[in-house]
Design a protein around this motif. Structure first.
Motif, PDB file in Angstrom:
ATOM      1  N   GLY A 129     -25.983   2.639  38.907  1.00 43.49           N
ATOM      2  CA  GLY A 129     -24.498   3.365  39.073  1.00 43.49           C
ATOM      3  C   GLY A 129     -23.803   2.183  39.511  1.00 43.49           C
ATOM      4  N   GLU A 130     -23.953   1.187  39.152  1.00 46.15           N
ATOM      5  CA  GLU A 130     -22.589   0.278  39.744  1.00 46.15           C
ATOM      6  C   GLU A 130     -22.717  -0.697  38.571  1.00 46.15           C
ATOM      7  OE1 GLU A 130     -22.325  -0.920  43.797  1.00 46.15           O
ATOM      8  OE2 GLU A 130     -24.453  -2.170  43.483  1.00 46.15           O
ATOM      9  N   ALA A 131     -22.072  -2.200  38.014  1.00 43.71           N
ATOM     10  CA  ALA A 131     -21.503  -3.030  37.360  1.00 43.71           C
ATOM     11  C   ALA A 131     -20.109  -3.888  37.336  1.00 43.71           C
ATOM     12  CB  ALA A 131     -21.938  -2.693  36.004  1.00 43.71           C
ATOM     13  N   ASP A 132     -20.787  -5.006  36.902  1.00 39.78           N
ATOM     14  CA  ASP A 132     -19.224  -6.065  36.679  1.00 39.78           C
ATOM     15  C   ASP A 132     -19.516  -6.159  35.936  1.00 39.78           C
ATOM     16  OD1 ASP A 132     -18.086  -8.124  36.461  1.00 39.78           O
ATOM     17  OD2 ASP A 132     -19.261  -9.987  37.017  1.00 39.78           O
ATOM     18  N   LEU A 133     -18.711  -5.564  35.013  1.00 43.07           N
ATOM     19  CA  LEU A 133     -17.978  -4.941  33.561  1.00 43.07           C
ATOM     20  C   LEU A 133     -17.287  -6.726  33.112  1.00 43.07           C
ATOM     21  CD1 LEU A 133     -16.694  -1.227  33.376  1.00 43.07           C
ATOM     22  CD2 LEU A 133     -18.857  -2.594  32.858  1.00 43.07           C
ATOM     23  N   ILE A 134     -17.501  -7.457  33.625  1.00 48.02           N
ATOM     24  CA  ILE A 134     -17.428  -8.794  32.785  1.00 48.02           C
ATOM     25  C   ILE A 134     -19.032  -9.631  32.754  1.00 48.02           C
ATOM     26  CG2 ILE A 134     -16.207 -10.651  33.219  1.00 48.02           C
ATOM     27  CD1 ILE A 134     -14.549  -9.197  32.531  1.00 48.02           C
ATOM     28  N   GLY A 135     -19.758 -10.372  33.889  1.00 49.41           N
ATOM     29  CA  GLY A 135     -20.305 -10.876  33.813  1.00 49.41           C
ATOM     30  C   GLY A 135     -22.020 -10.103  33.629  1.00 49.41           C
ATOM     31  N   GLN A 136     -22.040  -8.650  33.221  1.00 49.66           N
ATOM     32  CA  GLN A 136     -22.947  -8.598  32.928  1.00 49.66           C
ATOM     33  C   GLN A 136     -23.304  -6.749  31.359  1.00 49.66           C
ATOM     34  OE1 GLN A 136     -23.501  -6.006  37.447  1.00 49.66           O
ATOM     35  NE2 GLN A 136     -25.516  -5.712  36.082  1.00 49.66           N
ATOM     36  N   TYR A 137     -21.375  -6.850  30.916  1.00 47.45           N
ATOM     37  CA  TYR A 137     -20.899  -6.106  29.807  1.00 47.45           C
ATOM     38  C   TYR A 137     -20.687  -7.428  29.298  1.00 47.45           C
ATOM     39  CZ  TYR A 137     -20.172  -2.467  26.865  1.00 47.45           C
ATOM     40  OH  TYR A 137     -19.950  -1.221  25.864  1.00 47.45           O
ATOM     41  N   ALA A 138     -19.569  -8.159  29.568  1.00 47.53           N
ATOM     42  CA  ALA A 138     -18.023  -8.866  28.347  1.00 47.53           C
ATOM     43  C   ALA A 138     -18.803  -9.411  28.063  1.00 47.53           C
ATOM     44  CB  ALA A 138     -16.748  -8.896  28.791  1.00 47.53           C
ATOM     45  N   GLN A 139     -19.297 -10.152  28.272  1.00 51.17           N
ATOM     46  CA  GLN A 139     -19.245 -12.077  28.111  1.00 51.17           C
ATOM     47  C   GLN A 139     -20.717 -11.942  27.844  1.00 51.17           C
ATOM     48  OE1 GLN A 139     -18.841 -13.904  31.711  1.00 51.17           O
ATOM     49  NE2 GLN A 139     -17.121 -14.735  31.107  1.00 51.17           N
ATOM     50  N   PRO A 140     -22.096 -11.154  28.103  1.00 55.28           N
ATOM     51  CA  PRO A 140     -22.996 -11.564  27.348  1.00 55.28           C
ATOM     52  C   PRO A 140     -23.219 -10.331  26.079  1.00 55.28           C
ATOM     53  CG  PRO A 140     -23.108  -9.914  29.298  1.00 55.28           C
ATOM     54  CD  PRO A 140     -22.397 -10.360  29.293  1.00 55.28           C
ATOM     55  N   LEU A 380     -11.429 -12.505  33.420  1.00 55.55           N
ATOM     56  CA  LEU A 380     -11.411 -11.906  34.666  1.00 55.55           C
ATOM     57  C   LEU A 380     -12.785 -12.589  35.746  1.00 55.55           C
ATOM     58  CD1 LEU A 380     -10.126  -7.708  34.738  1.00 55.55           C
ATOM     59  CD2 LEU A 380      -9.152  -9.848  35.779  1.00 55.55           C
ATOM     60  N   GLU A 381     -12.375 -12.928  36.927  1.00 53.82           N
ATOM     61  CA  GLU A 381     -13.732 -13.162  37.269  1.00 53.82           C
ATOM     62  C   GLU A 381     -14.949 -12.840  37.855  1.00 53.82           C
ATOM     63  OE1 GLU A 381     -12.711 -14.578  41.332  1.00 53.82           O
ATOM     64  OE2 GLU A 381     -12.104 -16.776  41.101  1.00 53.82           O
ATOM     65  N   SER A 382     -14.666 -11.236  37.889  1.00 52.07           N
ATOM     66  CA  SER A 382     -15.200  -9.787  37.963  1.00 52.07           C
ATOM     67  C   SER A 382     -14.329  -8.187  37.541  1.00 52.07           C
ATOM     68  CB  SER A 382     -16.066  -9.674  38.771  1.00 52.07           C
ATOM     69  OG  SER A 382     -15.099  -9.558  40.182  1.00 52.07           O
ATOM     70  N   LEU A 383     -15.061  -7.192  37.051  1.00 46.49           N
ATOM     71  CA  LEU A 383     -14.334  -6.328  36.813  1.00 46.49           C
ATOM     72  C   LEU A 383     -15.064  -5.380  37.315  1.00 46.49           C
ATOM     73  CD1 LEU A 383     -11.925  -4.450  36.161  1.00 46.49           C
ATOM     74  CD2 LEU A 383     -13.382  -4.701  33.825  1.00 46.49           C
ATOM     75  N   PRO A 384     -15.383  -4.874  38.878  1.00 46.21           N
ATOM     76  CA  PRO A 384     -16.905  -4.613  39.554  1.00 46.21           C
ATOM     77  C   PRO A 384     -16.330  -2.774  39.505  1.00 46.21           C
ATOM     78  CG  PRO A 384     -15.345  -4.621  41.338  1.00 46.21           C
ATOM     79  CD  PRO A 384     -14.678  -5.916  39.781  1.00 46.21           C
ATOM     80  N   VAL A 385     -17.536  -2.155  38.563  1.00 45.94           N
ATOM     81  CA  VAL A 385     -16.798  -0.498  38.708  1.00 45.94           C
ATOM     82  C   VAL A 385     -18.635   0.210  39.020  1.00 45.94           C
ATOM     83  CG1 VAL A 385     -15.376  -0.514  36.437  1.00 45.94           C
ATOM     84  CG2 VAL A 385     -18.463  -0.314  36.008  1.00 45.94           C
ATOM     85  N   THR A 386     -18.211   1.446  39.977  1.00 46.99           N
ATOM     86  CA  THR A 386     -19.304   2.488  39.833  1.00 46.99           C
ATOM     87  C   THR A 386     -18.912   3.900  38.625  1.00 46.99           C
ATOM     88  OG1 THR A 386     -17.957   3.502  41.354  1.00 46.99           O
ATOM     89  CG2 THR A 386     -19.113   1.788  41.996  1.00 46.99           C
ATOM     90  N   PHE A 387     -20.162   4.277  38.491  1.00 48.60           N
ATOM     91  CA  PHE A 387     -20.559   5.865  37.669  1.00 48.60           C
ATOM     92  C   PHE A 387     -21.690   6.481  38.105  1.00 48.60           C
ATOM     93  CE2 PHE A 387     -21.953   1.403  36.361  1.00 48.60           C
ATOM     94  CZ  PHE A 387     -23.133   1.555  36.330  1.00 48.60           C
ATOM     95  N   ALA A 388     -21.460   7.151  37.384  1.00 54.98           N
ATOM     96  CA  ALA A 388     -22.893   8.429  37.806  1.00 54.98           C
ATOM     97  C   ALA A 388     -24.041   8.095  37.203  1.00 54.98           C
ATOM     98  CB  ALA A 388     -22.415   9.760  37.474  1.00 54.98           C
ATOM     99  N   PRO A 389     -24.676   6.986  38.069  1.00 56.94           N
ATOM    100  CA  PRO A 389     -25.752   6.673  37.311  1.00 56.94           C
ATOM    101  C   PRO A 389     -26.125   7.635  35.117  1.00 56.94           C
ATOM    102  CG  PRO A 389     -26.351   6.877  39.651  1.00 56.94           C
ATOM    103  CD  PRO A 389     -25.111   7.648  39.238  1.00 56.94           C
ATOM    104  N   VAL A 390     -26.865   6.748  34.188  1.00 58.06           N
ATOM    105  CA  VAL A 390     -27.699   7.051  33.517  1.00 58.06           C
ATOM    106  C   VAL A 390     -29.093   6.776  33.573  1.00 58.06           C
ATOM    107  CG1 VAL A 390     -25.672   7.317  32.739  1.00 58.06           C
ATOM    108  CG2 VAL A 390     -26.197   5.636  32.374  1.00 58.06           C
ATOM    109  N   THR A 391     -29.909   7.146  32.790  1.00 57.40           N
ATOM    110  CA  THR A 391     -30.831   7.496  32.077  1.00 57.40           C
ATOM    111  C   THR A 391     -31.475   6.899  30.599  1.00 57.40           C
ATOM    112  OG1 THR A 391     -31.984   8.069  34.768  1.00 57.40           O
ATOM    113  CG2 THR A 391     -33.170   7.597  32.675  1.00 57.40           C
ATOM    114  N   PRO A 392     -31.514   6.057  30.348  1.00 58.18           N
ATOM    115  CA  PRO A 392     -31.748   5.774  29.421  1.00 58.18           C
ATOM    116  C   PRO A 392     -32.173   6.418  27.998  1.00 58.18           C
ATOM    117  CG  PRO A 392     -32.299   3.490  29.733  1.00 58.18           C
ATOM    118  CD  PRO A 392     -31.774   4.465  30.561  1.00 58.18           C
ATOM    119  N   PRO A 393     -32.230   7.333  27.294  1.00 61.15           N
ATOM    120  CA  PRO A 393     -33.024   7.839  26.025  1.00 61.15           C
ATOM    121  C   PRO A 393     -34.654   6.793  26.458  1.00 61.15           C
ATOM    122  CG  PRO A 393     -31.563   7.357  24.627  1.00 61.15           C
ATOM    123  CD  PRO A 393     -30.836   6.530  26.453  1.00 61.15           C
TER     124      PRO A 393
END
Length: 395
Positions: A129-140, A380-393
């Motif tokens: 339900g939360e993530a850093d969209l730089i370190g956990q998404y965009a870069q990797p 950016l150093e980080s881009l922290p976001v929140t969202f409704a948790p999702v479960t992968p299929p």
């Protein structure tokens, strides 16, 4: 060109510098190493269009006697003959290899690869339900897709990515991390010659230009960095625009800008490489009324040059929409195929994230977002976001 005043207010820095020194200004890199900062759009084009007068090889730099071995910016400027730093016929021969293999990339399949990779990355944090969209998404994501496109074995991707991110950051360990990247790519290249894989490394190995192992490794480092790191920065900055009410965003009142608008706006205002330190006059020359000595370093202020209001106003504004300098210009610019690959990756990454996490929103005040300190990279150093948790299929 370092420190909070530069990093946190980059465009204010450009305005102040132009007001005090004009469009060609004396500037200092970390360690107070002198360079000439050019923020004139026309002068940058002149420099890029004249490689015979403005050399690309860092071997020409007259400041090397002053540079300490542990200089924080050593890795991006280190004196090694990558395709970025060789000149003339040698550059044409090696650039042709990269251009050819990139033009062969199936963009439809690339988009599918990016979407599958994006889903895997999102699945790694979706339930939180939360993530850093730089370190956990965009870069990797961007670096991982580039590595897979190259044909890097899956088990080697995480350490190669980690070392490259460390090497691209201003710190005393970046040169050592860069050397580990070179060593890993060397081992992968030797392995590929013995047992060809499915990827761009194999295509480069088989190219009629007949690159040596040393040339291959050096150019793969450029390929991986320019394609992965810069695209990751592009993705992160575009997501920032999509998720925020940035005053410079072209968002309609009460609505969200399109992905295409966000990607284009980033290339104009905050390009992934906002400065490029990398031209050295082969003789004394005049640039914008300044006398620049042979071997002085010229820093191309791409983001500053993009601020020229004439480029995006008036009857020709639509035609000038892609006149930004984010992909360079001239002999050492990004190949057309490379720009197309980066655009497919960035667009797919942003669209997939917004589709899978439609309620994602910033979890911190927009004003608290900080840019990572760098003389040339804009991310950016980080881009922290929140969202409704999702479960992968399942599966």
């Amino acid at each position: 060109m370092y420190g909070p005043e530069f990093t946190d207010d980059l465009h204010g820095f450009y305005r102040r510098t132009r007001a005090e020194h004009g469009l060609v200004a004396p500037a200092l890199l970390t360690g107070d190493i002198p360079v000439w900062l050019v923020t004139s759009y026309q002068e940058i084009l002149r420099i890029l269009r004249n490689p015979e007068l403005f050399g690309r090889s860092s071997y020409r730099w007259n400041q090397w006697p002053r540079i300490p071995d542990d200089w924080e910016l050593m890795f991006p400027l280190i004196r090694i003959p990558t395709v970025l730093h060789v000149e003339g016929a040698e550059h044409e021969r090696r650039a042709e290899v990269i251009t050819d293999v990139m033009e062969n990339v199936d963009q439809v399949e690339l988009a599918r690869m990016c979407e599958r990779a994006a889903d895997r990355v999102i699945a790694s944090f979706g339930a939180d339900g939360e993530a850093d969209l730089i370190g956990q998404y965009a870069q990797p994501l961007a670096l991982g897709v580039m590595a897979r496109l190259m044909g890097v074995p899956a088990e080697r991707i995480p350490p190669l990515t980690a070392d490259f991110l460390l090497g691209a950051t201003a710190n005393p360990d970046n040169a050592e991390a860069g050397m580990r990247c070179l060593q890993a790519l060397g081992e992968i290249t030797v392995q590929d010659r013995e047992a060809p894989a499915d990827g761009l490394i194999t295509e480069m190995v088989r190219h009629p230009a007949g690159l040596s192992d040393e040339e291959l490794v050096l150019d793969l480092l450029v390929f991986f960095g320019a394609g992965g790191l810069s695209t990751g920065n592009w993705i992160g900055s575009a997501l920032r625009l999509m998720l925020s009410g940035d005053e410079f965003s072209p968002s309609p009142p009460g609505g969200r800008i399109s992905v295409e608008q966000a990607l284009t706006e980033v290339l104009w205002r905050d390009p992934p490489m906002h400065n490029v330190v990398g031209r050295w006059p082969v003789r004394d020359v005049e640039v914008g009324g300044r006398r620049i000595r042979e071997g002085d370093a010229i820093c191309l202020g791409l983001a500053g040059a993009n601020e020229d209001a004439r480029l995006r106003s008036g009857p020709d504004a639509a035609a000038m929409n892609r006149a930004h300098l984010a992909f360079g210009h001239g002999a050492h610019s990004c190949p057309v195929g490379a720009a197309a690959i980066a655009e497919v990756m960035a667009r797919t990454a942003v669209e997939t994230l917004l589709d899978r996490l439609p309620d994602a929103s910033l979890s911190v005040p927009e004003a608290s977002l900080r840019w990572r300190e760098s003389s040339w990279l804009r991310n950016l150093e980080s881009l922290p976001v929140t969202f409704a948790p999702v479960t992968p299929p399942p599966g």
